[in-house]
Design a protein around this motif. Structure first.
Motif, PDB file in Angstrom:
ATOM      1  N   GLY A  25       0.790  -1.227   0.000  1.00 48.92           N
ATOM      2  CA  GLY A  25       0.000   0.000   0.000  1.00 48.92           C
ATOM      3  C   GLY A  25       0.819   1.271   0.000  1.00 48.92           C
ATOM      4  O   GLY A  25       0.296   2.350   0.291  1.00 48.92           O
ATOM      5  N   LEU A  26       2.108   1.160  -0.329  1.00 50.89           N
ATOM      6  CA  LEU A  26       2.963   2.347  -0.317  1.00 50.89           C
ATOM      7  C   LEU A  26       2.809   3.186  -1.584  1.00 50.89           C
ATOM      8  O   LEU A  26       3.294   4.316  -1.633  1.00 50.89           O
ATOM      9  N   PHE A  27       2.171   2.626  -2.577  1.00 51.07           N
ATOM     10  CA  PHE A  27       1.878   3.356  -3.817  1.00 51.07           C
ATOM     11  C   PHE A  27       0.358   3.399  -3.995  1.00 51.07           C
ATOM     12  O   PHE A  27      -0.205   2.696  -4.830  1.00 51.07           O
ATOM     13  N   PRO A  28      -0.303   4.229  -3.213  1.00 49.23           N
ATOM     14  CA  PRO A  28      -1.772   4.191  -3.193  1.00 49.23           C
ATOM     15  C   PRO A  28      -2.453   4.672  -4.469  1.00 49.23           C
ATOM     16  O   PRO A  28      -3.657   4.458  -4.624  1.00 49.23           O
ATOM     17  N   ILE A  64       5.733   4.582   7.365  1.00 51.68           N
ATOM     18  CA  ILE A  64       5.512   5.065   5.995  1.00 51.68           C
ATOM     19  C   ILE A  64       4.022   5.082   5.694  1.00 51.68           C
ATOM     20  O   ILE A  64       3.511   6.030   5.093  1.00 51.68           O
ATOM     21  N   LYS A  65       3.320   4.061   6.127  1.00 52.89           N
ATOM     22  CA  LYS A  65       1.863   4.014   5.920  1.00 52.89           C
ATOM     23  C   LYS A  65       1.168   5.153   6.653  1.00 52.89           C
ATOM     24  O   LYS A  65       0.213   5.736   6.133  1.00 52.89           O
ATOM     25  N   THR A  66       1.655   5.482   7.831  1.00 51.95           N
ATOM     26  CA  THR A  66       1.111   6.630   8.570  1.00 51.95           C
ATOM     27  C   THR A  66       1.352   7.907   7.783  1.00 51.95           C
ATOM     28  O   THR A  66       0.455   8.750   7.642  1.00 51.95           O
ATOM     29  N   TYR A  67       2.566   8.053   7.261  1.00 54.56           N
ATOM     30  CA  TYR A  67       2.896   9.223   6.451  1.00 54.56           C
ATOM     31  C   TYR A  67       1.947   9.327   5.251  1.00 54.56           C
ATOM     32  O   TYR A  67       1.426  10.398   4.945  1.00 54.56           O
ATOM     33  N   ILE A  68       1.722   8.207   4.578  1.00 53.05           N
ATOM     34  CA  ILE A  68       0.845   8.186   3.403  1.00 53.05           C
ATOM     35  C   ILE A  68      -0.580   8.559   3.796  1.00 53.05           C
ATOM     36  O   ILE A  68      -1.233   9.353   3.104  1.00 53.05           O
ATOM     37  N   LEU A  70      -1.493  10.390   6.261  1.00 52.92           N
ATOM     38  CA  LEU A  70      -1.499  11.836   6.530  1.00 52.92           C
ATOM     39  C   LEU A  70      -1.479  12.634   5.227  1.00 52.92           C
ATOM     40  O   LEU A  70      -2.192  13.638   5.096  1.00 52.92           O
ATOM     41  N   ALA A  71      -0.672  12.182   4.271  1.00 57.53           N
ATOM     42  CA  ALA A  71      -0.600  12.875   2.983  1.00 57.53           C
ATOM     43  C   ALA A  71      -1.971  12.866   2.290  1.00 57.53           C
ATOM     44  O   ALA A  71      -2.370  13.864   1.691  1.00 57.53           O
ATOM     45  N   LYS A  72      -2.676  11.762   2.395  1.00 63.99           N
ATOM     46  CA  LYS A  72      -4.006  11.663   1.780  1.00 63.99           C
ATOM     47  C   LYS A  72      -5.001  12.630   2.415  1.00 63.99           C
ATOM     48  O   LYS A  72      -5.930  13.083   1.763  1.00 63.99           O
ATOM     49  N   GLU A  73      -4.773  12.946   3.705  1.00 64.14           N
ATOM     50  CA  GLU A  73      -5.661  13.887   4.390  1.00 64.14           C
ATOM     51  C   GLU A  73      -5.487  15.310   3.879  1.00 64.14           C
ATOM     52  O   GLU A  73      -6.370  16.140   4.051  1.00 64.14           O
ATOM     53  N   LYS A  79       2.416  19.693   8.928  1.00 65.97           N
ATOM     54  CA  LYS A  79       3.317  19.812  10.078  1.00 65.97           C
ATOM     55  C   LYS A  79       3.680  18.425  10.615  1.00 65.97           C
ATOM     56  O   LYS A  79       4.846  18.169  10.934  1.00 65.97           O
ATOM     57  N   GLU A  80       2.729  17.527  10.709  1.00 65.69           N
ATOM     58  CA  GLU A  80       3.006  16.167  11.179  1.00 65.69           C
ATOM     59  C   GLU A  80       3.952  15.447  10.225  1.00 65.69           C
ATOM     60  O   GLU A  80       4.886  14.775  10.661  1.00 65.69           O
ATOM     61  N   ARG A  81       3.715  15.614   8.935  1.00 67.20           N
ATOM     62  CA  ARG A  81       4.584  14.966   7.946  1.00 67.20           C
ATOM     63  C   ARG A  81       5.984  15.564   7.991  1.00 67.20           C
ATOM     64  O   ARG A  81       6.981  14.842   7.905  1.00 67.20           O
ATOM     65  N   TYR A  82       6.060  16.870   8.145  1.00 67.69           N
ATOM     66  CA  TYR A  82       7.344  17.543   8.286  1.00 67.69           C
ATOM     67  C   TYR A  82       8.124  16.941   9.454  1.00 67.69           C
ATOM     68  O   TYR A  82       9.310  16.617   9.336  1.00 67.69           O
ATOM     69  N   ASN A  83       7.459  16.797  10.597  1.00 66.33           N
ATOM     70  CA  ASN A  83       8.120  16.261  11.790  1.00 66.33           C
ATOM     71  C   ASN A  83       8.566  14.818  11.590  1.00 66.33           C
ATOM     72  O   ASN A  83       9.633  14.422  12.079  1.00 66.33           O
ATOM     73  N   MET A  84       7.769  14.036  10.873  1.00 71.97           N
ATOM     74  CA  MET A  84       8.162  12.655  10.586  1.00 71.97           C
ATOM     75  C   MET A  84       9.433  12.610   9.744  1.00 71.97           C
ATOM     76  O   MET A  84      10.354  11.836  10.025  1.00 71.97           O
ATOM     77  N   ILE A  85       9.480  13.467   8.721  1.00 73.83           N
ATOM     78  CA  ILE A  85      10.642  13.487   7.834  1.00 73.83           C
ATOM     79  C   ILE A  85      11.856  14.053   8.568  1.00 73.83           C
ATOM     80  O   ILE A  85      12.975  13.549   8.410  1.00 73.83           O
ATOM     81  N   LEU A  86      11.650  15.054   9.388  1.00 71.46           N
ATOM     82  CA  LEU A  86      12.751  15.615  10.179  1.00 71.46           C
ATOM     83  C   LEU A  86      13.344  14.551  11.099  1.00 71.46           C
ATOM     84  O   LEU A  86      14.573  14.399  11.183  1.00 71.46           O
TER      85      LEU A  86
END
Length: 133
Positions: A25-28, A64-68, A70-73, A79-86
């Motif tokens: 599911g990493l390529f939704p 990664i699934k959490t990141y995805i 969040l991206a879909k939202e 900000k959450e995605r930024y913090n994950m990547i940081l």
């Protein structure tokens, strides 16, 4: 649109890995042809590289699934995605520091062996030459 094989050739990521990522599911947004062949638009190449980068830096699939998700939202989660990547970047930087320490230790050992080669001394660091035989 690119097939898995074409994406593999373009990115250098194995076809097996691309299929695995897609199955996880990493390529939704992957499309399928009428014959069920995975198809990826050119715009997707950066996403594929990014997901592979996250895996290469040790991010667990669950994160990664959490990141995805969040991206879909949408933008409200930036900000959450930024913090994950940081956090992942900081981990990768620490991994680089740790690897540099390992390389320095290997260099030290190589220097030791170079010195042994030229001076002809016994290798006192070799356990088989140790007094504890």
């Amino acid at each position: 649109m690119y097939t898995v094989k074409e994406i593999s050739e373009i990115t250098g990521i194995s076809s097996h890995t691309i299929r695995f990522y897609d199955n996880e599911g990493l390529f939704p947004f992957t499309k399928r042809s009428k014959t069920n062949v995975r198809l990826f638009p050119e715009e997707y190449l950066e996403w594929i590289h990014f997901i592979h980068c996250l895996r290469d830096t040790g991010m667990p699939l669950a994160e990664i699934k959490t990141y995805i998700a969040l991206a879909k939202e949408g933008d409200s989660t930036s900000k959450e995605r930024y913090n994950m990547i940081l956090k992942q970047k900081e981990k990768a930087e620490q991994d680089v520091i740790n690897m540099q320490k390992r390389v320095a230790l290997l260099d030290k050992k190589l220097d030791y062996y170079k010195k042994l080669e030229f001076e002809g001394n016994d290798d006192f660091m070799n356990p088989s030459n140790c007094i504890f035989k």
